[in-house]
Write an enzyme that holds these catalytic residues in place. Structure first.
Site, PDB file in Angstrom:
ATOM      1  N   GLU A  93      41.542  36.087  46.182  1.00  0.00           N
ATOM      2  CA  GLU A  93      42.342  37.298  45.972  1.00  0.00           C
ATOM      3  C   GLU A  93      43.607  37.207  46.810  1.00  0.00           C
ATOM      4  OE1 GLU A  93      40.513  41.105  46.489  1.00  0.00           O
ATOM      5  OE2 GLU A  93      38.681  40.541  45.390  1.00  0.00           O
ATOM      6  N   GLU A 114      33.561  39.922  49.339  1.00  0.00           N
ATOM      7  CA  GLU A 114      33.985  40.657  50.528  1.00  0.00           C
ATOM      8  C   GLU A 114      32.899  41.395  51.312  1.00  0.00           C
ATOM      9  OE1 GLU A 114      37.345  43.155  49.707  1.00  0.00           O
ATOM     10  OE2 GLU A 114      38.703  41.444  49.474  1.00  0.00           O
TER      11      GLU A 114
END
Length: 344
Positions: free
Chosen positions: A264, A152
Site C-alpha cells: 500500500e 496491517e
C-alpha cells in the site's frame, strides 16, 4: 573427502531453489472489505466487476491486490468456508486471471476476527492457520496467485506475530500450495518504522524468524506520505522521509537476503505528492532482486469521488495519480522478473 563432497551435493539438492517471481505491479481493488460484517453483497460490500480488471490490465497493470473480510468467508471459526462468499471470491480471481492479472488474496482484518485479537486466548494462531489451510487447499492448483496472510496488524508484539504467521505459512504449505506468500510486520507494517524499537517490538529483528520450507515469501510493507504516515490526509509533508524509508528497507532486504512488496502506498493529486508517488514506485522498481513489486491504494468503483487517493476515471479521463502509475507501467514494460534471480 568423498563423503564430504557427497554431503555437500545432497545438501544443495535438498535446499529450495532460488525463486524468480513475476513482478507484481498494480493496485488495490477495493470493495469486498467494505461495510460492517456480515453485510449484504452489493449493498454493504462488493467484489470488483469484470470491467475493472480489464481496465487495469489495459492500462498496463500486471497484478491486483484483492482485500476481503475473514468473517464473511468463514462465518464460524474452525469450520468450512461460506459457499456463496467463496464463489464471489472465485469469480473475482477468475476474472482477474482471465484479464492477465495476478490476484493477491488479502485477508484484510488488521490482526482480528470480529473483535477477537489473534494471539489472545480465544484466538490462537491455529485459527489463522485453519482459514489459510482451507484457502490454500482450494487454490493450490492456481499457480498465478499470491496469498497475503494478513493486512496491517497493529497491536500484536512483533515476536508473537512472527510465530502466528509461521503457523499460517506452515498450514499453506501442508495443504500442498506452492504459491508466493506475503507476510507482514506489526505496527501496520510501516516501512518507516521497520527497524525501530516500538512498544509492540521491532519488526526488523523479530520478523527475521519467519520460516517457509519453500523459501517463497516476501514482506508486505505499507508507506504513506502524510505527517504521521497514516494515509488519512491529502498533504505529503513526510514524503522525503517515506522515500528514505523505502531505501532503508531495501538495504535491510539486501542485508538479510529477503524480498519485499510495497502493498500500500498512495498520494493525493497535489503536484508535490504526485512526484513523491512516482519516486516511491521507481525506488522499488530499481531493485527487482529485493522487491517483487507494488500496489497502489485507491482503486474501486465504490470509493467516493472525493476520496483523496481515488484513481477511478472521471468524465475528463484518468486522474493524475493513475497517470503516474501508467508511466511506471510503461517504464517497466518487459521487466517482468523479480526476486533473487532478477537483474536491475
Amino acid at each position: 573427502m568423498r563423503r564430504l563432497v557427497l554431503a555437500l551435493v545432497a545438501a544443495l539438492l535438498a535446499a529450495p531453489p532460488a525463486q524468480a517471481e513475476m513482478c507484481l505491479r498494480g493496485v488495490n481493488l477495493s470493495g469486498a472489505e467494505f461495510g460492517d460484517v456480515p453485510g449484504k453483497p452489493d449493498k454493504d460490500y462488493t467484489y470488483p466487476a469484470e470491467a475493472a480488471f480489464k481496465r487495469l490490465a489495459a492500462l498496463g497493470a500486471g497484478s491486483v491486490r484483492l482485500p476481503f473480510r475473514w468473517e464473511r468467508l468463514q462465518p464460524a471459526l474452525g469450520e468450512g468456508l461460506d459457499i456463496m462468499e467463496l464463489a464471489r471470491l472465485d469469480q473475482a480471481v477468475r476474472q482477474a486471471t482471465d484479464a492477465g492479472l495476478v490476484p493477491i488474496l488479502d485477508l484484510h482484518n488488521f490482526g482480528y476476527y470480529d473483535k477477537r485479537r489473534l494471539g489472545s486466548k480465544e484466538m490462537p494462531a491455529e485459527r489463522l492457520g485453519d482459514v489459510w489451510r482451507r484457502l490454500a487447499s482450494h487454490y493450490k492448483d492456481r499457480p498465478k496467485l499470491v496469498f497475503s496472510i494478513m493486512n496491517e496488524p497493529y497491536d500484536i508484539h512483533s515476536a508473537e506475530w512472527a510465530r502466528i504467521q509461521n503457523v499460517a505459512v506452515a498450514a499453506i504449505r501442508q495443504a500442498g500450495a506452492g504459491q508466493l506468500i506475503l507476510v507482514t510486520g506489526t505496527a501496520y507494517g510501516g516501512a518507516h518504522s521497520w527497524t525501530s524499537d516500538l512498544p509492540v517490538g521491532n519488526n526488523g529483528r523479530d520478523l527475521l524468524d519467519v520460516k517457509d520450507p519453500l523459501d517463497r515469501y516476501a514482506y508486505d510493507f505499507h508507506q504513506y506520505l502524510d505527517a504521521d504516515f497514516s494515509g488519512r490526509a491529502a498533504e505529503c509533508s513526510a514524503a522525503q522521509r517515506a522515500v528514505t524509508a523505502i531505501d532503508s528497507v531495501t538495504a535491510w532486504l539486501k542485508q538479510h537476503d529477503r524480498r519485499g512488496f510495497l502493498g500500500e502506498f498512495a498520494s493525493s493529486s497535489q503536484q508535490d505528492c504526485l512526484a513523491a508517488l512516482g519516486q516511491l514506485a521507481a525506488r522499488v522498481d530499481a531493485h527487482p532482486r529485493q522487491w517483487v513489486g507494488w500496489a497502489y491504494w485507491g482503486a474501486g468503483a465504490w470509493w467516493p469521488p472525493d476520496y483523496i487517493f481515488n484513481i477511478e476515471p472521471t468524465a475528463s479521463g484518468e486522474r493524475p495519480q493513475m497517470k503516474v502509475l501508467i508511466d511506471r507501467f510503461r517504464a517497466t514494460k518487459g521487466k517482468a522478473v523479480c526476486g533473487r534471480e532478477a537483474r536491475p
